[in-house]
Design a protein around this motif. Structure first.
Motif: not given
Length: 626
Positions: A166-175, A218-226, A237-245
């Motif tokens: 478990v470590t920091d991994r890239a995610v994308v929050t779809v909003g 929803v917040t998606l792992r980067r490999d699920a979002y791509d 209306g779709v807005v995206l935010r990148e981050g790590v979790r």
């Protein structure tokens, strides 16, 4: 001459007594009203009862509310009050006095400072005087206190090789931003279809939100979002935010065991005693929650004096965050991924668990849970189920100790009756008179019940403990096995086939297979920092048990594993009845070993072990060999 000496001594004593009486009047003493008033203020401030004090008129209206306003931005709790206020020296000049105070707050990190309280006497009563500097010496008119925490770098949970699980991994929050959608209902329908979220619930949240709000979808792992990116971006209306979790390698990876990390809930904040604040990210479940203090480290703290608009900050204390300490497990990353993939093949709607151990050490290599509530409950380690015929490993050990041989002829009728209670075999199978090795391989219930009188309840209990049916201390939540020493004939007969009052976790059932594989009990271990337990005594009957469990796979109920790649496989199927329905519902079991790997598979309400759990075990071993 003597009278003069005595008079002099008396005079000195009187002067000393007067001095002793005057001293507390100058610096304050335990019996002085001003000291007691200062101590009452300290107790009321820490106890949240400032409104009950009698205040000096110079304090203005509602002094308790004034103090609350000065500290409203200071603590994570609903009522801002210090953890401790100690009264020091009290000095008095006429009808005024001042008391030194030592104040300590718990703000996620401790903050301590000295300040001073003024008191005034009206008649015989001393009353506190409220000025902002009482709360903190830096405060003047129009200033208040504010604190904020700086999240410490969270330490990883690592596998047996020290690699981060478990470590920091890239995610994308779809909003969604409602004001950007040309047709909100259409936007919601399109986004829900791509992300598989509930469309009705999302539409309701989007309509209730302010027009320019960010509505989390929803917040998606980067490999699920791509793969979804090019279809999501064009939707109005779709807005995206990148981050790590903090995430494991895959969504399924030991999810119930590891737990999750996210914003602190109100319950966690309240239970933390000031250690956790609402703006922090903390462990919410599993190991992440249990070891949150270790993994989360110590947050940094910034305490400021600010004006009424929250600006013009003056730093009063800054403490740097201290990173957390990694938590190393005995899990093997590859074995865990194979176990997750195998158990995901359980029948739809069924909850399943798979535990994998290393027989030579007792180390837990994988803990997998799947099904409707797979991520939410770690049934692999904490579930309690009748083990069914997987328990016949323990029953056989008890019988072997009483002289049974594998070639002895033992009757296997379709049914057998004990004190008026009828027991039968699955699907009314009967083998007639057969060698015990055949009865074991084919899992004949009536053969075992027919021999129940050869062993006592205490002997069965001891044999079960010797192969691993006992309590464990993994340093985390876990259950072992519970085998009563029954003297009641019907219950003892049922216990012989893993029914009755026998209960076990998948972990305990896996330990029994590991004990057969290695020839001696090694208690399981999950935390790498925990010293491995000394192995139990060598079982003289281990070779016989290995022979019998091998027959299960080659010619018995476990032939689903007969052709898996790798070395020879031994094991035991189990079909455990539960509930009161007729016919009874059954849990599906298989436990076994291959080389230095032992495992147990459970499918709740899954049916026959040979038909459901055994194929999942075969899928696990094929994946391990791949």
């Amino acid at each position: 001459m003597r009278r003069r000496v005595l008079a002099g001594v008396v005079a000195v004593a009187v002067v000393a007594a007067l001095a002793a009486w005057q001293l507390p009047r100058l610096i304050g003493g335990a019996d002085d009203g001003d000291t007691r008033a200062a101590q009452a203020f300290a107790a009321a401030w820490t106890g949240g009862t400032l409104a009950s004090l009698g205040w000096d008129a110079a304090s203005g209206a509602d002094p308790a509310a004034q103090v609350a306003a000065l500290t409203a931005g200071l603590t994570p709790g609903p009522d801002d009050r210090p953890a401790q206020v100690s009264v020091g020296a009290v000095t008095r000049q006429g009808d005024s006095a001042s008391a030194d105070l030592d104040v300590r707050w718990e703000l996620g990190a401790p903050w301590q400072y000295a300040t001073r309280l003024t008191l005034r006497r009206a008649g015989d009563v001393w009353r506190p005087v409220l000025v902002p500097a009482v709360v903190h010496p830096s405060l003047g008119p129009g200033r208040v206190l504010r604190s904020r925490v700086q999240q410490a770098p969270r330490a990883p949970i690592t596998d047996r090789a020290g690699g981060a699980i478990v470590t920091d991994r890239a995610v994308v929050t779809v909003g969604l931003q409602p004001s950007r959608a040309t047709d909100l209902a259409v936007t919601v329908r399109q986004v829900a279809a791509l992300t598989t979220v509930d469309a009705a619930g999302l539409l309701a949240r989007a309509k209730a939100a302010p027009p320019d709000a960010f509505v989390d979808v929803v917040t998606l792992r980067r490999d699920a979002y791509d793969p979804l990116r090019d279809r999501l971006l064009p939707i109005p209306g779709v807005v995206l935010r990148e981050g790590v979790r903090q995430l494991a390698p895959t969504t399924a990876f030991a999810r119930a065991l590891l737990g999750s990390v996210g914003p602190a809930t109100a319950e966690l904040v309240a239970a933390s005693g000031g250690r956790v604040r609402a703006e922090q990210s903390v462990g919410l479940s599993g190991l992440q929650r249990q070891f949150d203090a270790q993994l989360g480290g110590t947050p940094g703290l910034v305490v400021e004096s600010v004006d009424a608009q929250g600006a013009a900050a003056q730093a009063l204390q800054t403490t740097a965050p201290a990173p957390g300490t990694p938590l190393q497990l005995t899990l093997d990353t590859r074995v865990q991924q194979v176990a997750d993939a195998a158990i995901a093949g359980a029948p739809a709607g069924k909850t399943a668990a798979l535990v994998v151990l290393q027989p030579s050490t007792g180390d837990v290599l994988a803990v997998a849970n799947a099904g409707p509530d797979g991520p939410g409950a770690d049934r692999a380690l904490t579930g309690r189920y009748p083990p069914g015929s997987t328990f016949k490993i323990a029953s056989t050990l008890a019988l072997l100790r009483q002289g049974l041989t594998t070639g002895e002829t033992v009757a296997c009728p379709a049914t057998v009756t004990v004190s008026g209670r009828q027991f039968k075999n699955a699907e009314d199978e009967q083998l007639g008179d057969a060698p015990f090795r055949t009865d074991f391989a084919k899992s004949c219930n009536t053969a075992f019940i027919g021999m129940a009188g050869r062993v006592s309840g205490a002997q069965l209990q001891q044999a079960a403990a010797d192969v691993g049916y006992s309590a464990y201390d993994l340093g985390v939540g876990a259950t072992g096995g519970d085998v009563p020493a029954s003297q009641e004939p019907v219950e003892h007969a049922a216990d012989m086939i893993g029914q009755g009052k026998v209960l076990a976790s998948p972990l305990a059932v896996a330990v029994s297979a590991a004990t057969v594989a290695s020839g001696q009990l090694r208690r399981p271990r999950l935390l790498a920092a925990t010293p491995a337990a000394a192995p139990g005594p060598t079982l003289p009957q281990a070779a016989v048990l290995q022979e019998l469990t091998r027959l299960v796979v080659t010619s018995g109920t476990g032939t689903a594993l007969a052709r898996v790649p790798g070395g020879p496989v031994g094991g035991k199927t189990g079909t455990a009845e539960f509930g009161s329905q007729v016919p009874p519902r059954t849990h599906s079991w298989f436990t076994g070993y291959q080389g230095d790997v032992a495992f147990a598979v459970l499918v709740e309400d899954g049916g026959f072990g040979a038909a459901v759990a055994a194929p999942l075990a075969a899928a696990f071993l094929r994946g391990l060999a791949g």
